[in-house]
Enzyme design. Structure first.
Site, PDB file in Angstrom:
ATOM      1  N   HIS A  40     -26.263   5.344  14.771  1.00 57.58           N
ATOM      2  CA  HIS A  40     -24.899   4.810  14.869  1.00 57.58           C
ATOM      3  C   HIS A  40     -23.947   5.970  14.579  1.00 57.58           C
ATOM      4  CE1 HIS A  40     -25.996   0.404  14.400  1.00 57.58           C
ATOM      5  NE2 HIS A  40     -27.062   0.959  13.879  1.00 57.58           N
ATOM      6  N   HIS A  68     -32.233   4.285  17.054  1.00 54.04           N
ATOM      7  CA  HIS A  68     -30.849   4.551  17.473  1.00 54.04           C
ATOM      8  C   HIS A  68     -30.045   5.076  16.299  1.00 54.04           C
ATOM      9  CE1 HIS A  68     -31.302   0.327  16.303  1.00 54.04           C
ATOM     10  NE2 HIS A  68     -30.082   0.419  15.790  1.00 54.04           N
TER      11      HIS A  68
HETATM   12  P1  5GP Z   1     -29.284  -2.013  14.064  1.00 52.08           P
HETATM   13  O1  5GP Z   1     -28.854  -3.238  13.317  1.00 52.08           O
HETATM   14  O2  5GP Z   1     -30.658  -2.205  14.661  1.00 52.08           O
HETATM   15  O3  5GP Z   1     -29.175  -0.756  13.260  1.00 52.08           O
HETATM   16  O4  5GP Z   1     -28.260  -1.816  15.239  1.00 52.08           O
HETATM   17  C1  5GP Z   1     -28.358  -2.454  16.454  1.00 52.08           C
HETATM   18  C2  5GP Z   1     -27.005  -2.383  17.062  1.00 52.08           C
HETATM   19  O5  5GP Z   1     -27.121  -2.702  18.430  1.00 52.08           O
HETATM   20  C3  5GP Z   1     -26.012  -3.366  16.436  1.00 52.08           C
HETATM   21  O6  5GP Z   1     -24.927  -2.651  15.892  1.00 52.08           O
HETATM   22  C4  5GP Z   1     -25.621  -4.252  17.612  1.00 52.08           C
HETATM   23  O7  5GP Z   1     -24.254  -4.588  17.585  1.00 52.08           O
HETATM   24  C5  5GP Z   1     -25.969  -3.391  18.814  1.00 52.08           C
HETATM   25  N1  5GP Z   1     -26.331  -4.154  19.984  1.00 52.08           N
HETATM   26  C6  5GP Z   1     -27.210  -5.177  20.056  1.00 52.08           C
HETATM   27  N2  5GP Z   1     -27.312  -5.631  21.326  1.00 52.08           N
HETATM   28  C7  5GP Z   1     -26.481  -4.851  22.065  1.00 52.08           C
HETATM   29  C8  5GP Z   1     -26.157  -4.839  23.456  1.00 52.08           C
HETATM   30  O8  5GP Z   1     -26.654  -5.630  24.270  1.00 52.08           O
HETATM   31  N3  5GP Z   1     -25.255  -3.905  23.865  1.00 52.08           N
HETATM   32  C9  5GP Z   1     -24.691  -3.016  22.992  1.00 52.08           C
HETATM   33  N4  5GP Z   1     -23.816  -2.131  23.489  1.00 52.08           N
HETATM   34  N5  5GP Z   1     -24.978  -3.007  21.678  1.00 52.08           N
HETATM   35  C10 5GP Z   1     -25.856  -3.915  21.214  1.00 52.08           C
END
Ligand code: 5GP
Length: 202
Positions: A171, A169
């Site tokens: 951001h 993903h």
């Molecule tokens: P990472 O830390 O893997 O780069 O980012 C994962 C992102 O997914 C985090 O910013 C977290 O807030 C978001 N996230 C996790 N679970 C959910 C969810 O159920 N719904 C949404 N909209 N975002 C989520």
């Protein structure tokens, strides 16, 4: 390795703090105690405290997660089994608001089909098309959100990169002034607090 580099950084910061604290004391007419105390709310503002907390939460979530290849919460979001605030969608890409936003605009852009892309580190030549689509979708999101003239795209990769969901993903962040490098803001805030307390203890 992470521990070694963290302790090196800490030692380096402590010696810098010592030097700055001495200089602050020597120039106490420039920084009176009153001025220091008045500066404290700005240094440890609710926003800086909450961003420090968010950073710790994010790190804890990343350490708890692992790249097992199992389905993630994002599969459920793609399948619309759980709700999300969708900003943009096409055949290959879904963009939805992050549940824990770190900026006024914080949208996650994901491939609908993970196809082995648990992390960017797993990318292969066959993924180049979808990787391009994700970047292009990020630009569309930025346009839709009115931040196309100033925004940031981040990919966290693996535990040390603070990745907590193993479905690639991007951001898309914006709507406020971004800082660079990102860690400096937090490090400087901690440094200033330590300097302040060193000054007050002496
Ligand atoms: P990472 O830390 O893997 O780069 O980012 C994962 C992102 O997914 C985090 O910013 C977290 O807030 C978001 N996230 C996790 N679970 C959910 C969810 O159920 N719904 C949404 N909209 N975002 C989520």
């Amino acid at each position: 390795m992470a521990v070694t580099s963290s302790s090196t950084l800490l030692l380096r910061n402590l010696s810098t703090v010592g030097r700055i604290a001495q200089s602050v004391r020597a120039n106490s007419r420039i920084f009176s105690t009153g001025e220091m105390i008045r500066a404290l709310p700005r240094i440890a503002s609710p926003r800086s405290i909450s961003s420090t907390r968010a950073a710790h939460n994010e790190e804890a979530a990343a350490k708890a997660a692992s790249d097992t290849g199992a389905p993630t919460i994002f599969d459920k979001i793609v399948a619309k089994e759980i709700p999300s605030d969708i900003v943009y969608e096409d055949e290959n890409v879904l963009a939805f608001r992050d549940i824990n936003p770190q900026a006024p605009v914080h949208v996650l852009v994901i491939p609908k089909l993970r196809d082995g892309l648990t992390t960017l580190g797993k990318a292969e030549p066959r993924h180049t098309e979808v990787l391009g689509q994700l970047l292009h979708a990020s630009k569309i999101v930025a346009e839709k959100e009115g931040i196309v003239d100033g925004f940031r795209v981040v990919i966290n990769n693996g535990a040390e990169g603070c990745q907590s969901v193993y479905h690639l993903h991007l951001h898309v962040l914006g709507g406020r002034q971004m800082k660079w490098p990102p860690v400096t803001v937090l490090a400087v805030q901690i440094l200033l607090i330590v300097i302040l307390f060193s000054y007050m203890v002496y």
